[in-house]
Design a protein around this motif. Structure first.
Motif, PDB file in Angstrom:
ATOM      1  N   ILE A  94       0.849  -1.186   0.000  1.00 21.95           N
ATOM      2  CA  ILE A  94       0.000   0.000   0.000  1.00 21.95           C
ATOM      3  C   ILE A  94       0.885   1.236   0.000  1.00 21.95           C
ATOM      4  CG2 ILE A  94      -1.742   1.323   1.278  1.00 21.95           C
ATOM      5  CD1 ILE A  94      -2.692  -1.248   2.512  1.00 21.95           C
ATOM      6  N   ASP A  95       0.613   2.167  -0.893  1.00 19.86           N
ATOM      7  CA  ASP A  95       1.376   3.406  -0.923  1.00 19.86           C
ATOM      8  C   ASP A  95       0.867   4.317   0.187  1.00 19.86           C
ATOM      9  OD1 ASP A  95       2.863   5.608  -1.438  1.00 19.86           O
ATOM     10  OD2 ASP A  95       2.012   6.037  -3.407  1.00 19.86           O
ATOM     11  N   LEU A  96       1.413   4.148   1.381  1.00 21.98           N
ATOM     12  CA  LEU A  96       0.950   4.921   2.527  1.00 21.98           C
ATOM     13  C   LEU A  96       1.333   6.388   2.435  1.00 21.98           C
ATOM     14  CD1 LEU A  96       1.626   2.476   5.501  1.00 21.98           C
ATOM     15  CD2 LEU A  96      -0.556   3.099   4.510  1.00 21.98           C
ATOM     16  N   SER A  97       2.188   6.738   1.489  1.00 25.82           N
ATOM     17  CA  SER A  97       2.554   8.148   1.343  1.00 25.82           C
ATOM     18  C   SER A  97       1.356   8.984   0.911  1.00 25.82           C
ATOM     19  CB  SER A  97       3.690   8.300   0.322  1.00 25.82           C
ATOM     20  OG  SER A  97       3.272   7.868  -0.971  1.00 25.82           O
ATOM     21  N   ASN A  98       0.314   8.318   0.407  1.00 26.12           N
ATOM     22  CA  ASN A  98      -0.897   9.029   0.002  1.00 26.12           C
ATOM     23  C   ASN A  98      -1.855   9.266   1.174  1.00 26.12           C
ATOM     24  OD1 ASN A  98      -0.188   9.185  -2.726  1.00 26.12           O
ATOM     25  ND2 ASN A  98      -0.936   7.129  -3.115  1.00 26.12           N
ATOM     26  N   TYR A  99      -1.500   8.760   2.352  1.00 23.85           N
ATOM     27  CA  TYR A  99      -2.392   8.862   3.505  1.00 23.85           C
ATOM     28  C   TYR A  99      -1.702   9.563   4.672  1.00 23.85           C
ATOM     29  CZ  TYR A  99      -5.374   5.382   1.255  1.00 23.85           C
ATOM     30  OH  TYR A  99      -6.195   4.720   0.381  1.00 23.85           O
ATOM     31  N   SER A 100      -2.498  10.212   5.474  1.00 24.27           N
ATOM     32  CA  SER A 100      -2.060  10.685   6.791  1.00 24.27           C
ATOM     33  C   SER A 100      -2.751   9.799   7.811  1.00 24.27           C
ATOM     34  CB  SER A 100      -2.455  12.146   7.009  1.00 24.27           C
ATOM     35  OG  SER A 100      -1.833  12.992   6.069  1.00 24.27           O
ATOM     36  N   TRP A 101      -1.999   9.327   8.810  1.00 23.20           N
ATOM     37  CA  TRP A 101      -2.609   8.431   9.789  1.00 23.20           C
ATOM     38  C   TRP A 101      -2.083   8.724  11.184  1.00 23.20           C
ATOM     39  CZ3 TRP A 101       1.253   5.779  12.173  1.00 23.20           C
ATOM     40  CH2 TRP A 101       2.395   5.473  11.457  1.00 23.20           C
ATOM     41  N   GLN A 102      -2.824   8.237  12.169  1.00 25.92           N
ATOM     42  CA  GLN A 102      -2.412   8.351  13.560  1.00 25.92           C
ATOM     43  C   GLN A 102      -2.887   7.122  14.330  1.00 25.92           C
ATOM     44  OE1 GLN A 102      -4.315  10.820  16.871  1.00 25.92           O
ATOM     45  NE2 GLN A 102      -2.532  12.081  16.389  1.00 25.92           N
ATOM     46  N   ILE A 103      -2.019   6.620  15.197  1.00 23.16           N
ATOM     47  CA  ILE A 103      -2.413   5.558  16.128  1.00 23.16           C
ATOM     48  C   ILE A 103      -2.524   6.192  17.507  1.00 23.16           C
ATOM     49  CG2 ILE A 103      -1.793   3.355  17.161  1.00 23.16           C
ATOM     50  CD1 ILE A 103      -0.098   2.805  14.706  1.00 23.16           C
ATOM     51  N   LYS A 104      -3.654   6.001  18.136  1.00 19.57           N
ATOM     52  CA  LYS A 104      -3.905   6.525  19.474  1.00 19.57           C
ATOM     53  C   LYS A 104      -3.966   5.354  20.446  1.00 19.57           C
ATOM     54  CE  LYS A 104      -5.396   9.379  22.746  1.00 19.57           C
ATOM     55  NZ  LYS A 104      -4.502  10.348  23.403  1.00 19.57           N
ATOM     56  N   LYS A 105      -3.105   5.377  21.470  1.00 16.86           N
ATOM     57  CA  LYS A 105      -3.091   4.296  22.459  1.00 16.86           C
ATOM     58  C   LYS A 105      -4.117   4.591  23.543  1.00 16.86           C
ATOM     59  CE  LYS A 105       0.086   1.353  25.049  1.00 16.86           C
ATOM     60  NZ  LYS A 105      -0.752   1.137  26.234  1.00 16.86           N
ATOM     61  N   ASN A 106      -5.001   3.619  23.786  1.00 14.31           N
ATOM     62  CA  ASN A 106      -6.014   3.736  24.835  1.00 14.31           C
ATOM     63  C   ASN A 106      -5.908   2.509  25.729  1.00 14.31           C
ATOM     64  OD1 ASN A 106      -7.328   6.125  23.694  1.00 14.31           O
ATOM     65  ND2 ASN A 106      -7.983   4.753  22.064  1.00 14.31           N
ATOM     66  N   GLY A 107      -5.151   2.630  26.831  1.00 15.40           N
ATOM     67  CA  GLY A 107      -4.924   1.461  27.679  1.00 15.40           C
ATOM     68  C   GLY A 107      -4.107   0.432  26.931  1.00 15.40           C
ATOM     69  N   ASN A 108      -4.651  -0.769  26.783  1.00 18.33           N
ATOM     70  CA  ASN A 108      -3.962  -1.815  26.031  1.00 18.33           C
ATOM     71  C   ASN A 108      -4.425  -1.882  24.580  1.00 18.33           C
ATOM     72  OD1 ASN A 108      -2.459  -2.721  28.272  1.00 18.33           O
ATOM     73  ND2 ASN A 108      -4.220  -3.911  29.013  1.00 18.33           N
ATOM     74  N   ASN A 109      -5.237  -0.934  24.182  1.00 16.12           N
ATOM     75  CA  ASN A 109      -5.805  -0.939  22.848  1.00 16.12           C
ATOM     76  C   ASN A 109      -5.212   0.193  22.020  1.00 16.12           C
ATOM     77  OD1 ASN A 109      -7.509  -1.663  20.710  1.00 16.12           O
ATOM     78  ND2 ASN A 109      -9.026  -0.149  21.349  1.00 16.12           N
ATOM     79  N   TYR A 110      -5.287   0.063  20.703  1.00 14.92           N
ATOM     80  CA  TYR A 110      -4.830   1.106  19.782  1.00 14.92           C
ATOM     81  C   TYR A 110      -5.971   1.427  18.816  1.00 14.92           C
ATOM     82  CZ  TYR A 110      -0.182  -0.542  21.225  1.00 14.92           C
ATOM     83  OH  TYR A 110       0.918  -0.926  21.940  1.00 14.92           O
ATOM     84  N   THR A 111      -6.263   2.702  18.638  1.00 16.55           N
ATOM     85  CA  THR A 111      -7.267   3.132  17.670  1.00 16.55           C
ATOM     86  C   THR A 111      -6.542   3.770  16.494  1.00 16.55           C
ATOM     87  OG1 THR A 111      -8.812   3.570  19.470  1.00 16.55           O
ATOM     88  CG2 THR A 111      -9.370   4.457  17.316  1.00 16.55           C
ATOM     89  N   PHE A 112      -6.970   3.433  15.308  1.00 13.67           N
ATOM     90  CA  PHE A 112      -6.287   3.849  14.089  1.00 13.67           C
ATOM     91  C   PHE A 112      -7.158   4.843  13.322  1.00 13.67           C
ATOM     92  CE2 PHE A 112      -5.012   2.449   9.587  1.00 13.67           C
ATOM     93  CZ  PHE A 112      -3.969   3.346   9.543  1.00 13.67           C
ATOM     94  N   TYR A 113      -6.603   6.034  13.028  1.00 18.48           N
ATOM     95  CA  TYR A 113      -7.283   7.062  12.247  1.00 18.48           C
ATOM     96  C   TYR A 113      -6.520   7.248  10.932  1.00 18.48           C
ATOM     97  CZ  TYR A 113      -9.236   8.332  16.817  1.00 18.48           C
ATOM     98  OH  TYR A 113      -9.856   8.307  18.043  1.00 18.48           O
ATOM     99  N   PHE A 114      -7.228   7.349   9.812  1.00 18.83           N
ATOM    100  CA  PHE A 114      -6.528   7.588   8.551  1.00 18.83           C
ATOM    101  C   PHE A 114      -7.369   8.447   7.615  1.00 18.83           C
ATOM    102  CE2 PHE A 114      -8.897   3.670   8.026  1.00 18.83           C
ATOM    103  CZ  PHE A 114      -9.416   3.734   6.749  1.00 18.83           C
ATOM    104  N   THR A 115      -6.686   9.204   6.760  1.00 21.40           N
ATOM    105  CA  THR A 115      -7.340  10.091   5.808  1.00 21.40           C
ATOM    106  C   THR A 115      -6.457  10.251   4.589  1.00 21.40           C
ATOM    107  OG1 THR A 115      -8.222  12.325   5.422  1.00 21.40           O
ATOM    108  CG2 THR A 115      -6.332  12.130   6.910  1.00 21.40           C
ATOM    109  N   LYS A 116      -7.080  10.503   3.443  1.00 22.90           N
ATOM    110  CA  LYS A 116      -6.319  10.787   2.225  1.00 22.90           C
ATOM    111  C   LYS A 116      -6.064  12.287   2.064  1.00 22.90           C
ATOM    112  CE  LYS A 116      -6.114   7.435  -1.461  1.00 22.90           C
ATOM    113  NZ  LYS A 116      -6.461   7.122  -2.855  1.00 22.90           N
TER     114      LYS A 116
END
Length: 261
Positions: free
Chosen positions: A187-209
């Motif tokens: 996947i060409d991730l250079s086309n996306y902006s993303w963030q991983i947010k740590k919540n306790g032992n879990n991770y939430t993933f946000y992404f946008t083009k």
């Protein structure tokens, strides 16, 4: 004796003719390119459907075979397929898409696979996002990252335990994660902006083009993936400036996420 009434083109008339011919040629090239793109997209879709059907046929007829073993039989029928990378439920191939896009074949159910093209699928599908999330959150180690950080879990435990986010625009880690993971899963991730947010032992993933570098203090559309509920939610977030550790890059403010109705 009658004079010849014919006369030559003037320079202006010749220029007009040349310009008109140039415009028509340009339109023909655009039309031809569009037709080629559409033909490649259609061929890619047909090839992927054939792979999915082939997999399902082998899976039904030889139920004892694993995901990898079934794909070996499928590849034998399609010699142009070249394996680039794979694991127990996910493999990436070249030679499927005529436009040279990577084809990811993902096991989404014990008996069902989805074949997706990195060029002709619009953004991340559910299966690809879950797979990407698995890589980001420590399913694979990555050599060459700064210090002794090789996984996302390492990053949160050793570098950024307080803030609890990892961003694609991060100077030391985000850009390297983007490059290495993108190369692995096609996947060409250079086309996306993303963030991983740590919540306790879990991770939430946000992404946008959307390109966020010039949108500080503005709102952009994002997709949020929650691995606990395994759901995708479309919403908006505010883009803010990251001033930690001397950096000044734009990042997603996960706390500002608002679900779209």
């Amino acid at each position: 004796m009658r004079k010849d009434a014919r006369k030559a083109f003037t320079l202006v008339e010749m220029l007009i003719v040349i310009i008109v011919i140039g415009i028509l040629a340009g339109l023909m090239m655009i039309s031809s390119g569009s037709a080629t793109d559409k033909a490649e997209e259609t061929a890619c879709l047909n090839n992927r459907k054939i792979l999915e059907r082939s997999y399902n046929i082998y899976r039904i007829s030889e139920s004892s075979l694993t995901f990898t073993e079934v794909l070996e039989k499928v590849k034998a029928e399609h010699p142009k397929m070249v394996l680039d990378y794979g694991d127990d439920d996910f493999e990436v191939f070249s030679g499927v898409c005529p436009a040279h896009g990577k084809c990811a074949i993902t096991l989404v159910d014990p008996n069902v696979v989805v074949a997706e093209c990195m060029i002709h699928n619009n953004g991340f599908s559910d299966s690809l996002t879950k797979k990407l999330y698995g890589f980001l959150t420590g399913k694979k180690n990555y050599d060459g990252l700064a210090r002794d950080v090789k996984t996302v879990a390492d990053y949160f435990s050793k570098v950024n335990p307080a803030n609890g986010t990892l961003d694609s625009t991060g100077e030391n880690y985000g850009s390297k994660m983007t490059k290495q993971i993108g190369e692995d899963i096609g996947i060409d991730l250079s086309n996306y902006s993303w963030q991983i947010k740590k919540n306790g032992n879990n991770y939430t993933f946000y992404f946008t083009k959307e390109k966020i570098s010039n949108k500080i203090n503005q709102t952009v559309n994002v997709t949020k993936y929650d691995p606990v509920t395994k759901t995708f939610v479309n919403g908006t977030v505010k883009i803010i400036k990251n001033t930690t550790s001397g950096q000044s890059n734009a990042i997603i403010d996960a706390t500002s996420f608002k679900q779209l109705s």
